[in-house]
Design a protein around this motif. Structure first.
Motif, PDB file in Angstrom:
ATOM      1  N   SER A   1      -8.571   0.288   0.042  1.00  0.00           N
ATOM      2  CA  SER A   1      -9.402  -0.760  -0.517  1.00  0.00           C
ATOM      3  C   SER A   1      -9.401  -2.078   0.246  1.00  0.00           C
ATOM      4  CB  SER A   1      -9.454  -0.681  -1.916  1.00  0.00           C
ATOM      5  OG  SER A   1      -8.130  -1.307  -2.562  1.00  0.00           O
ATOM      6  N   GLU A   2      -8.109  -2.324   0.659  1.00  0.00           N
ATOM      7  CA  GLU A   2      -7.892  -3.688   1.340  1.00  0.00           C
ATOM      8  C   GLU A   2      -8.702  -3.377   2.596  1.00  0.00           C
ATOM      9  OE1 GLU A   2      -3.735  -3.777   1.036  1.00  0.00           O
ATOM     10  OE2 GLU A   2      -3.850  -4.292  -1.152  1.00  0.00           O
TER      11      GLU A   2
ATOM     12  N   ALA B   1      -5.859  -2.158 -10.171  1.00  0.00           N
ATOM     13  CA  ALA B   1      -4.581  -2.026 -10.586  1.00  0.00           C
ATOM     14  C   ALA B   1      -3.530  -2.350  -9.119  1.00  0.00           C
ATOM     15  CB  ALA B   1      -4.398  -0.446 -10.888  1.00  0.00           C
ATOM     16  N   ILE B   2      -4.427  -2.654  -8.101  1.00  0.00           N
ATOM     17  CA  ILE B   2      -3.282  -2.834  -6.999  1.00  0.00           C
ATOM     18  C   ILE B   2      -2.970  -4.163  -7.082  1.00  0.00           C
ATOM     19  CG2 ILE B   2      -3.564  -3.052  -4.364  1.00  0.00           C
ATOM     20  CD1 ILE B   2      -5.694  -0.561  -4.490  1.00  0.00           C
ATOM     21  N   GLY B   3      -1.611  -4.347  -6.744  1.00  0.00           N
ATOM     22  CA  GLY B   3      -0.844  -5.589  -6.675  1.00  0.00           C
ATOM     23  C   GLY B   3      -0.970  -6.608  -7.654  1.00  0.00           C
TER      24      GLY B   3
ATOM     25  N   GLY C   1       3.901  -2.616  -3.530  1.00  0.00           N
ATOM     26  CA  GLY C   1       5.019  -3.389  -3.428  1.00  0.00           C
ATOM     27  C   GLY C   1       6.304  -3.068  -3.668  1.00  0.00           C
ATOM     28  N   ALA C   2       6.251  -2.003  -4.617  1.00  0.00           N
ATOM     29  CA  ALA C   2       7.907  -1.340  -5.013  1.00  0.00           C
ATOM     30  C   ALA C   2       8.453  -0.732  -3.722  1.00  0.00           C
ATOM     31  CB  ALA C   2       7.721  -0.583  -6.164  1.00  0.00           C
TER      32      ALA C   2
ATOM     33  N   GLY D   1      -1.210   2.076  -7.498  1.00  0.00           N
ATOM     34  CA  GLY D   1      -1.730   0.738  -8.201  1.00  0.00           C
ATOM     35  C   GLY D   1      -0.509   0.422  -9.120  1.00  0.00           C
ATOM     36  N   SER D   2       0.100  -0.558  -8.669  1.00  0.00           N
ATOM     37  CA  SER D   2       1.403  -0.957  -9.393  1.00  0.00           C
ATOM     38  C   SER D   2       2.364  -0.019 -10.106  1.00  0.00           C
ATOM     39  CB  SER D   2       0.631  -2.024 -10.371  1.00  0.00           C
ATOM     40  OG  SER D   2       0.035  -2.935  -9.961  1.00  0.00           O
ATOM     41  N   MET D   3       2.462   1.180  -9.253  1.00  0.00           N
ATOM     42  CA  MET D   3       3.495   1.969  -9.531  1.00  0.00           C
ATOM     43  C   MET D   3       4.877   1.609  -9.192  1.00  0.00           C
ATOM     44  SD  MET D   3       4.306   6.175  -8.645  1.00  0.00           S
ATOM     45  CE  MET D   3       2.615   6.836  -9.330  1.00  0.00           C
ATOM     46  N   ASN D   4       5.852   1.534 -10.183  1.00  0.00           N
ATOM     47  CA  ASN D   4       7.295   1.146 -10.042  1.00  0.00           C
ATOM     48  C   ASN D   4       8.086   1.873 -10.584  1.00  0.00           C
ATOM     49  OD1 ASN D   4       7.258   0.331 -12.775  1.00  0.00           O
ATOM     50  ND2 ASN D   4       6.232  -1.511 -12.396  1.00  0.00           N
ATOM     51  N   GLU D   5       9.332   1.671 -10.683  1.00  0.00           N
ATOM     52  CA  GLU D   5      10.340   2.602 -11.118  1.00  0.00           C
ATOM     53  C   GLU D   5      10.353   2.702 -12.814  1.00  0.00           C
ATOM     54  OE1 GLU D   5      10.969  -0.535  -9.899  1.00  0.00           O
ATOM     55  OE2 GLU D   5      12.699  -0.908 -10.006  1.00  0.00           O
TER      56      GLU D   5
END
Ligand SMILES: O=C[C@H](O)COP(=O)(O)O
Length: 256
Positions: free
Chosen positions: A101-102, A176-178, A240-241, A217-221
């Motif tokens: 999308s960016e 949800a991205i970033g 990011g993660a 989209g902002s997926m993290n641990e």
């Protein structure tokens, strides 16, 4: 059918060569070989980092694949500033993100361009990770399923079943991205299931059951496990993660 999960790190425009080498070494050191057998893992650094990162992964003999973040569809020629598929293939990329999308929103990438890139990559034996996803306004209007599935139709136009089966799709809601605002597992599953249904309509259920559909989209641990357990979510495209080796490896563990 059980699809092997894929966790791909999109480093975006981050990491100079020395920084990329350190990050690749950290990921390689933390990665558990058993986890890398159970889950496909890829890193997608900026173009200039591809070769140095590949060198680290090869030196460590670690089962982590390399992907590019973008590519041009023509094999060579007067296309100043672009990078070709033979160039990324020679370095050893087996994946390439297309239609993020960016790129669509900041650099004017169109559905037609995404389709040309995806088809040229498949032809060259590189798996495109085709990104689709709606903006917040499209979601609020309630037409997000139509929007996303039309992006999928456009990206896969002109492909046959043999081509389609070699692609990966990543559902990345732009909102949800970033942003730290992750789609709920239910929201993500709804769209990933609609993407699979569209692939079934286009190419048959057998193909649709083989194509991996990722969520990004902002997926993290902290949230990965609940997203990755959804029946139509076959992995993650992590931004990011993916820049923190510990977080990225925790997501890989959650995918097992
Ligand atoms: O390609 C990755 C996605 O844009 C997700 O980025 P994010 O994990 O930083 O939200």
């Amino acid at each position: 059918m059980t699809r092997k999960k894929l966790i791909a790190g999109n480093w975006k425009m981050n990491e100079t060569i020395p920084e990329a080498v350190v990050l690749a070494q950290e990921i390689s050191n933390l990665a558990d070989p058993a986890a890398l057998d159970a889950v496909d893992v890829a890193v997608c650094p900026p173009f200039v980092d591809l070769k140095p990162v590949k060198t680290v992964l090869e030196f460590d003999r670690v089962n982590i694949a390399l992907g590019a973040q973008n590519v041009y569809w023509e094999p060579a020629g007067a296309f100043t500033g672009e990078i070709s598929i033979p160039m990324i293939k020679e370095i050893g990329c087996t994946y390439c993100i297309v239609g993020h999308s960016e790129r669509r929103n900041l650099f004017g990438e169109t559905n037609e361009g995404v389709n040309l890139k995806a088809r040229a990559l498949i032809e060259a034996g590189i798996a495109p990770i085709v990104c689709v996803g709606e903006s917040l306004s499209v979601r609020d209007e309630g037409v997000y399923l139509d929007f996303v599935t039309s992006q999928v139709r456009a990206a896969f136009a002109g492909m046959d079943a043999e081509d389609a089966v070699r692609a990966v799709v990543a559902y990345e809601p732009v909102w949800a991205i970033g942003t730290g605002r992750t789609a709920t597992p239910e929201q993500a599953e709804e769209v990933c299931a609609a993407i699979r249904a569209t692939l079934a309509e286009l190419f048959g259920d057998d193909v649709a059951q083989q194509v991996r559909v990722l969520y990004g989209g902002s997926m993290n641990e902290g949230n990965a496990a609940l997203l990755l357990v959804q029946p139509d979510i076959d992995g993650g495209l992590i931004g990011g993660a993916a820049l923190k080796a510990v977080s990225f490896i925790e997501i890989v563990k959650a995918a097992r």
